[in-house]
Design a protein around this motif. Sequence first.
Motif, PDB file in Angstrom:
ATOM      1  N   ARG A 268      35.415  35.620  43.144  1.00  0.00           N
ATOM      2  CA  ARG A 268      35.042  34.747  42.027  1.00  0.00           C
ATOM      3  C   ARG A 268      34.206  35.497  40.994  1.00  0.00           C
ATOM      4  O   ARG A 268      34.376  35.317  39.793  1.00  0.00           O
ATOM      5  N   ALA A 269      33.297  36.333  41.466  1.00  0.00           N
ATOM      6  CA  ALA A 269      32.436  37.088  40.542  1.00  0.00           C
ATOM      7  C   ALA A 269      33.248  38.033  39.678  1.00  0.00           C
ATOM      8  O   ALA A 269      32.923  38.231  38.505  1.00  0.00           O
ATOM      9  N   LEU A 270      34.286  38.612  40.239  1.00  0.00           N
ATOM     10  CA  LEU A 270      35.109  39.549  39.473  1.00  0.00           C
ATOM     11  C   LEU A 270      35.876  38.876  38.344  1.00  0.00           C
ATOM     12  O   LEU A 270      36.313  39.551  37.411  1.00  0.00           O
ATOM     13  N   THR A 271      36.017  37.565  38.383  1.00  0.00           N
ATOM     14  CA  THR A 271      36.713  36.839  37.315  1.00  0.00           C
ATOM     15  C   THR A 271      35.759  36.359  36.223  1.00  0.00           C
ATOM     16  O   THR A 271      36.190  35.794  35.240  1.00  0.00           O
ATOM     17  N   ASP A 272      34.462  36.578  36.413  1.00  0.00           N
ATOM     18  CA  ASP A 272      33.460  36.106  35.455  1.00  0.00           C
ATOM     19  C   ASP A 272      32.748  37.309  34.844  1.00  0.00           C
ATOM     20  O   ASP A 272      31.979  38.001  35.519  1.00  0.00           O
ATOM     21  N   GLU A 273      32.961  37.545  33.567  1.00  0.00           N
ATOM     22  CA  GLU A 273      32.366  38.700  32.891  1.00  0.00           C
ATOM     23  C   GLU A 273      30.848  38.620  32.791  1.00  0.00           C
ATOM     24  O   GLU A 273      30.189  39.620  32.531  1.00  0.00           O
ATOM     25  N   GLU A 274      30.276  37.454  33.011  1.00  0.00           N
ATOM     26  CA  GLU A 274      28.826  37.275  32.946  1.00  0.00           C
ATOM     27  C   GLU A 274      28.136  37.663  34.249  1.00  0.00           C
ATOM     28  O   GLU A 274      26.909  37.703  34.304  1.00  0.00           O
ATOM     29  N   ILE A 275      28.905  37.933  35.298  1.00  0.00           N
ATOM     30  CA  ILE A 275      28.324  38.285  36.598  1.00  0.00           C
ATOM     31  C   ILE A 275      28.499  39.775  36.838  1.00  0.00           C
ATOM     32  O   ILE A 275      29.603  40.307  36.754  1.00  0.00           O
ATOM     33  N   HIS A 276      27.394  40.426  37.136  1.00  0.00           N
ATOM     34  CA  HIS A 276      27.402  41.855  37.461  1.00  0.00           C
ATOM     35  C   HIS A 276      27.356  41.975  38.984  1.00  0.00           C
ATOM     36  O   HIS A 276      26.457  41.433  39.624  1.00  0.00           O
ATOM     37  N   THR A 277      28.320  42.643  39.573  1.00  0.00           N
ATOM     38  CA  THR A 277      28.353  42.787  41.023  1.00  0.00           C
ATOM     39  C   THR A 277      28.035  44.223  41.422  1.00  0.00           C
ATOM     40  O   THR A 277      28.263  45.167  40.670  1.00  0.00           O
ATOM     41  N   MET A 278      27.528  44.367  42.621  1.00  0.00           N
ATOM     42  CA  MET A 278      27.194  45.674  43.180  1.00  0.00           C
ATOM     43  C   MET A 278      27.670  45.675  44.633  1.00  0.00           C
ATOM     44  O   MET A 278      26.888  45.452  45.549  1.00  0.00           O
ATOM     45  N   PRO A 279      28.980  45.885  44.850  1.00  0.00           N
ATOM     46  CA  PRO A 279      29.471  45.862  46.228  1.00  0.00           C
ATOM     47  C   PRO A 279      28.984  47.078  47.015  1.00  0.00           C
ATOM     48  O   PRO A 279      28.737  48.144  46.450  1.00  0.00           O
TER      49      PRO A 279
END
Length: 102
Positions: free
Chosen positions: A78-89
Amino acid sequence: MNFDATIHKCVIVVDSALGVGHAANAASVIGVSLGRSVSGLVGPDMQSRDNVNYPGVIYAPLPILLTSNEHLQSLQERALTDEEIHTMPFSALAQSCKTYQA
């Protein structure tokens, strides 16, 4: 990403199946990577009156949450579809390596 504590929030979500040591390691590695990759997340160093230097700390609370691997994968998708969320896997494979080159 440029972090603004008035509008952004931070959270680290860790797989609940990890042991305490591996969970703490994952959270610490993710925290270091976040501090390096997100501008404005860490404040400036502070000097005390008795000349002790205190390195900058994060501008916002950083809760560490646990969830199942399945839910973690769902959150990542889900986070990968939202440009406002920065992920750090941080993968289990990366956690098993002893050196950066490995």
